[in-house]
Design an enzyme around this catalytic site. Sequence first.
Site, PDB file in Angstrom:
ATOM      1  N   THR A 125       0.821  -1.212   0.000  1.00 24.53           N
ATOM      2  CA  THR A 125       0.000   0.000   0.000  1.00 24.53           C
ATOM      3  C   THR A 125       0.857   1.265   0.000  1.00 24.53           C
ATOM      4  O   THR A 125       1.986   1.251   0.507  1.00 24.53           O
ATOM      5  CB  THR A 125      -0.906  -0.013   1.256  1.00 24.53           C
ATOM      6  N   ASP A 126       0.283   2.353  -0.492  1.00 27.54           N
ATOM      7  CA  ASP A 126       0.990   3.640  -0.442  1.00 27.54           C
ATOM      8  C   ASP A 126       1.198   4.110   1.002  1.00 27.54           C
ATOM      9  O   ASP A 126       2.051   4.960   1.268  1.00 27.54           O
ATOM     10  CB  ASP A 126       0.244   4.717  -1.255  1.00 27.54           C
ATOM     11  N   GLU A 127       0.401   3.552   1.931  1.00 23.58           N
ATOM     12  CA  GLU A 127       0.484   4.012   3.323  1.00 23.58           C
ATOM     13  C   GLU A 127       1.835   3.699   3.973  1.00 23.58           C
ATOM     14  O   GLU A 127       2.168   4.290   4.995  1.00 23.58           O
ATOM     15  CB  GLU A 127      -0.654   3.415   4.157  1.00 23.58           C
ATOM     16  N   TYR A 153      -1.687  -0.425  11.193  1.00 20.82           N
ATOM     17  CA  TYR A 153      -1.922  -1.099   9.908  1.00 20.82           C
ATOM     18  C   TYR A 153      -0.741  -0.874   8.964  1.00 20.82           C
ATOM     19  O   TYR A 153      -0.154  -1.833   8.440  1.00 20.82           O
ATOM     20  CB  TYR A 153      -3.223  -0.600   9.252  1.00 20.82           C
ATOM     21  N   LYS A 157       2.103  -3.445   7.331  1.00 19.90           N
ATOM     22  CA  LYS A 157       2.305  -3.660   5.889  1.00 19.90           C
ATOM     23  C   LYS A 157       3.758  -3.346   5.502  1.00 19.90           C
ATOM     24  O   LYS A 157       4.352  -4.030   4.666  1.00 19.90           O
ATOM     25  CB  LYS A 157       1.338  -2.775   5.080  1.00 19.90           C
TER      26      LYS A 157
HETATM   27  P1  NAD Z   1     -10.328  -6.709   2.694  1.00 21.40           P
HETATM   28  O1  NAD Z   1     -10.280  -6.415   4.154  1.00 21.40           O
HETATM   29  O2  NAD Z   1     -11.550  -6.391   1.918  1.00 21.40           O
HETATM   30  O3  NAD Z   1     -10.019  -8.260   2.455  1.00 21.40           O
HETATM   31  C1  NAD Z   1      -9.030  -8.945   3.158  1.00 21.40           C
HETATM   32  C2  NAD Z   1      -9.270 -10.438   2.975  1.00 21.40           C
HETATM   33  O4  NAD Z   1      -8.222 -11.136   3.661  1.00 21.40           O
HETATM   34  C3  NAD Z   1     -10.594 -10.926   3.576  1.00 21.40           C
HETATM   35  O5  NAD Z   1     -11.245 -11.787   2.674  1.00 21.40           O
HETATM   36  C4  NAD Z   1     -10.171 -11.679   4.830  1.00 21.40           C
HETATM   37  O6  NAD Z   1     -11.052 -12.733   5.180  1.00 21.40           O
HETATM   38  C5  NAD Z   1      -8.799 -12.209   4.401  1.00 21.40           C
HETATM   39  N1  NAD Z   1      -7.937 -12.495   5.561  1.00 21.40           N
HETATM   40  C6  NAD Z   1      -7.709 -11.704   6.642  1.00 21.40           C
HETATM   41  N2  NAD Z   1      -6.881 -12.325   7.494  1.00 21.40           N
HETATM   42  C7  NAD Z   1      -6.563 -13.528   6.943  1.00 21.40           C
HETATM   43  C8  NAD Z   1      -5.739 -14.608   7.335  1.00 21.40           C
HETATM   44  N3  NAD Z   1      -5.076 -14.585   8.497  1.00 21.40           N
HETATM   45  N4  NAD Z   1      -5.626 -15.671   6.517  1.00 21.40           N
HETATM   46  C9  NAD Z   1      -6.311 -15.720   5.341  1.00 21.40           C
HETATM   47  N5  NAD Z   1      -7.118 -14.732   4.925  1.00 21.40           N
HETATM   48  C10 NAD Z   1      -7.237 -13.641   5.710  1.00 21.40           C
HETATM   49  O7  NAD Z   1      -9.052  -5.978   2.093  1.00 21.40           O
HETATM   50  P2  NAD Z   1      -8.836  -5.303   0.650  1.00 21.40           P
HETATM   51  O8  NAD Z   1      -9.245  -3.888   0.731  1.00 21.40           O
HETATM   52  O9  NAD Z   1      -9.366  -6.197  -0.402  1.00 21.40           O
HETATM   53  O10 NAD Z   1      -7.240  -5.318   0.602  1.00 21.40           O
HETATM   54  C11 NAD Z   1      -6.542  -6.453   0.071  1.00 21.40           C
HETATM   55  C12 NAD Z   1      -5.058  -6.182   0.130  1.00 21.40           C
HETATM   56  O11 NAD Z   1      -4.747  -4.988  -0.594  1.00 21.40           O
HETATM   57  C13 NAD Z   1      -4.530  -5.958   1.539  1.00 21.40           C
HETATM   58  O12 NAD Z   1      -3.268  -6.567   1.630  1.00 21.40           O
HETATM   59  C14 NAD Z   1      -4.396  -4.442   1.655  1.00 21.40           C
HETATM   60  O13 NAD Z   1      -3.376  -4.106   2.559  1.00 21.40           O
HETATM   61  C15 NAD Z   1      -4.025  -4.079   0.227  1.00 21.40           C
HETATM   62  N6  NAD Z   1      -4.407  -2.737  -0.229  1.00 21.40           N
HETATM   63  C16 NAD Z   1      -5.688  -2.295  -0.102  1.00 21.40           C
HETATM   64  C17 NAD Z   1      -6.040  -1.052  -0.628  1.00 21.40           C
HETATM   65  C18 NAD Z   1      -7.448  -0.530  -0.527  1.00 21.40           C
HETATM   66  O14 NAD Z   1      -7.681   0.624  -0.903  1.00 21.40           O
HETATM   67  N7  NAD Z   1      -8.419  -1.299  -0.092  1.00 21.40           N
HETATM   68  C19 NAD Z   1      -5.064  -0.258  -1.250  1.00 21.40           C
HETATM   69  C20 NAD Z   1      -3.751  -0.747  -1.339  1.00 21.40           C
HETATM   70  C21 NAD Z   1      -3.433  -1.988  -0.840  1.00 21.40           C
HETATM   71  O1  DAU Z   2      -4.112   4.093   0.634  1.00 18.80           O
HETATM   72  C1  DAU Z   2      -4.352   2.735   0.572  1.00 18.80           C
HETATM   73  C2  DAU Z   2      -5.145   2.328   1.783  1.00 18.80           C
HETATM   74  O2  DAU Z   2      -6.452   2.854   1.599  1.00 18.80           O
HETATM   75  C3  DAU Z   2      -5.189   0.830   2.012  1.00 18.80           C
HETATM   76  O3  DAU Z   2      -3.900   0.366   2.283  1.00 18.80           O
HETATM   77  C4  DAU Z   2      -6.122   0.489   3.171  1.00 18.80           C
HETATM   78  O4  DAU Z   2      -6.256  -0.919   3.271  1.00 18.80           O
HETATM   79  C5  DAU Z   2      -7.481   1.093   2.902  1.00 18.80           C
HETATM   80  O5  DAU Z   2      -8.325   0.869   4.003  1.00 18.80           O
HETATM   81  C6  DAU Z   2      -7.369   2.590   2.623  1.00 18.80           C
HETATM   82  O6  DAU Z   2      -6.991   3.324   3.825  1.00 18.80           O
HETATM   83  P1  DAU Z   2      -7.624   4.747   4.180  1.00 18.80           P
HETATM   84  O7  DAU Z   2      -7.499   4.941   5.625  1.00 18.80           O
HETATM   85  O8  DAU Z   2      -7.100   5.799   3.285  1.00 18.80           O
HETATM   86  O9  DAU Z   2      -9.154   4.454   3.716  1.00 18.80           O
HETATM   87  P2  DAU Z   2     -10.554   4.743   4.415  1.00 18.80           P
HETATM   88  O10 DAU Z   2     -11.602   4.396   3.415  1.00 18.80           O
HETATM   89  O11 DAU Z   2     -10.652   4.173   5.775  1.00 18.80           O
HETATM   90  O12 DAU Z   2     -10.526   6.336   4.580  1.00 18.80           O
HETATM   91  C7  DAU Z   2     -10.328   7.193   3.466  1.00 18.80           C
HETATM   92  C8  DAU Z   2     -10.273   8.618   3.988  1.00 18.80           C
HETATM   93  O13 DAU Z   2     -11.588   8.975   4.464  1.00 18.80           O
HETATM   94  C9  DAU Z   2      -9.348   8.807   5.176  1.00 18.80           C
HETATM   95  O14 DAU Z   2      -8.746  10.096   5.097  1.00 18.80           O
HETATM   96  C10 DAU Z   2     -10.269   8.765   6.391  1.00 18.80           C
HETATM   97  C11 DAU Z   2     -11.573   9.322   5.846  1.00 18.80           C
HETATM   98  N1  DAU Z   2     -12.815   8.789   6.451  1.00 18.80           N
HETATM   99  C12 DAU Z   2     -12.973   7.442   6.492  1.00 18.80           C
HETATM  100  C13 DAU Z   2     -14.095   6.878   7.038  1.00 18.80           C
HETATM  101  C14 DAU Z   2     -14.264   5.387   7.109  1.00 18.80           C
HETATM  102  C15 DAU Z   2     -13.798   9.642   6.905  1.00 18.80           C
HETATM  103  O15 DAU Z   2     -13.671  10.879   6.837  1.00 18.80           O
HETATM  104  N2  DAU Z   2     -14.929   9.084   7.446  1.00 18.80           N
HETATM  105  C16 DAU Z   2     -15.108   7.750   7.551  1.00 18.80           C
HETATM  106  O16 DAU Z   2     -16.158   7.322   8.070  1.00 18.80           O
END
Ligand code: NAD
Ligand code: DAU
Length: 336
Positions: A125-127, A153, A157
């Site tokens: 992730t970019d985080e 988190y 990562k």
């Molecule tokens: P998500 O939370 O929707 O899905 C995570 C999945 O992992 C779920 O199906 C969960 O059951 C499974 N899981 C959790 N713990 C586990 C374990 N111990 N063993 C096996 N399975 C397990 O997450 P997402 O948003 O789809 O993110 C997927 C990946 O992408 C993550 O690694 C996250 O860090 C990365 N990522 C997410 C974003 C985003 O914007 N959502 C951006 C960049 C990177």
């Molecule tokens: O940048 C990549 C990441 O993006 C991934 O690695 C993470 O898995 C994913 O959860 C996401 O993280 P963020 O914290 O950026 O996403 P989130 O949707 O939780 O929040 C996006 C922005 O919105 C953040 O600045 C917090 C804000 N927010 C979020 C929620 C849930 C609000 O203002 N209100 C809310 O209720």
Amino acid sequence: MKYLITGGAGFIGTNFIYYMLENHPEYEYVCLDKLTYAGNLANLQKAMEYKNFRFVKGDIADRKFVFDLFEQERFDVVVNFAAESHVDRSIETPDVFLVTNVLGTQVLLDASRKFGVKRFHQISTDEVYGDLPLDRPELKFKETDNLRPSSPYSASKASADLLTLAYYRTYGLPVTISRCSNNYGPYQFPEKLIPLMIINALNDKELPVYGTGQNVRDWIYVTDHCEAVDIILQKGKEGEIYNIGGNCEKKNIDVVRTILEKLGKPESLIKFVKDRPGHDLRYAMDTSKMKEEFGWEPKVSFEKGVEKTIEWYLNNEQWWKEIINGEYLEYYRRMY
Ligand code: NAD
Ligand code: DAU
């Protein structure tokens, strides 16, 4: 070629499985997922109809289970999406983030090493880069930047990225890492900003915006992320890190206003709430490496992507209605 896709019952993993089934029908796919609160087997109902897809329930941090699976299946490629993914939950309960995101990744790296996997791809992730100031728009994260994670988190990562790189350098495991910005699209669990706001607006509930809503995220439609990962799996160089982003920076408040406008709902639904502790200000990705090496660029505009996403949530009411009770309601009451 046999792929192991971990975390495939979650948001991005599900989209990646459908992307691969459609674009590479010649491969075999096994999804390993623990089915935590974020994993949903209903997401994979259509995938189950494919002969070259199989689901296995299990925990990536369970060494014996994972080693037995690798011994039986002899995977060629491992793509590790499995993670605890929500920043707010990591602030509440960091422990499980370390177990899954760090130790779970280590178990997969060890198994990949022992059973001669040809490519281990870590979804990051970019985080991991920390954040950027709001008043320096010229700054963007580059693959060579230092890691400065802010939340439990992102620290977990970043740790997984470092382990992955260490396994490349020390053991010669063929690894690649991609770091992506904020995804949105179908199947996203409604704890994340965009689906939470869509569902609350549809239900005429308040839209909780943290702080002043000025924080900036770089949004990418999920299929663009899937395509980029596929390209890295085909053409990426071992030991390399690739930034993936949407080139689409938006303030949170503007994202929320766009959703309200598209749904024809009033701005009076917006409620500014207590800020997230340690809230990262701005993320922005320099994706020139993906463009220069592979000609990859994101295709879906924010306008179009949000419309497609809203349409999906409108057409899949049952999917989210089953989620927004029980554990979700308890979490929601604690948070807001
Ligand atoms: P998500 O939370 O929707 O899905 C995570 C999945 O992992 C779920 O199906 C969960 O059951 C499974 N899981 C959790 N713990 C586990 C374990 N111990 N063993 C096996 N399975 C397990 O997450 P997402 O948003 O789809 O993110 C997927 C990946 O992408 C993550 O690694 C996250 O860090 C990365 N990522 C997410 C974003 C985003 O914007 N959502 C951006 C960049 C990177
Ligand atoms: O940048 C990549 C990441 O993006 C991934 O690695 C993470 O898995 C994913 O959860 C996401 O993280 P963020 O914290 O950026 O996403 P989130 O949707 O939780 O929040 C996006 C922005 O919105 C953040 O600045 C917090 C804000 N927010 C979020 C929620 C849930 C609000 O203002 N209100 C809310 O209720």
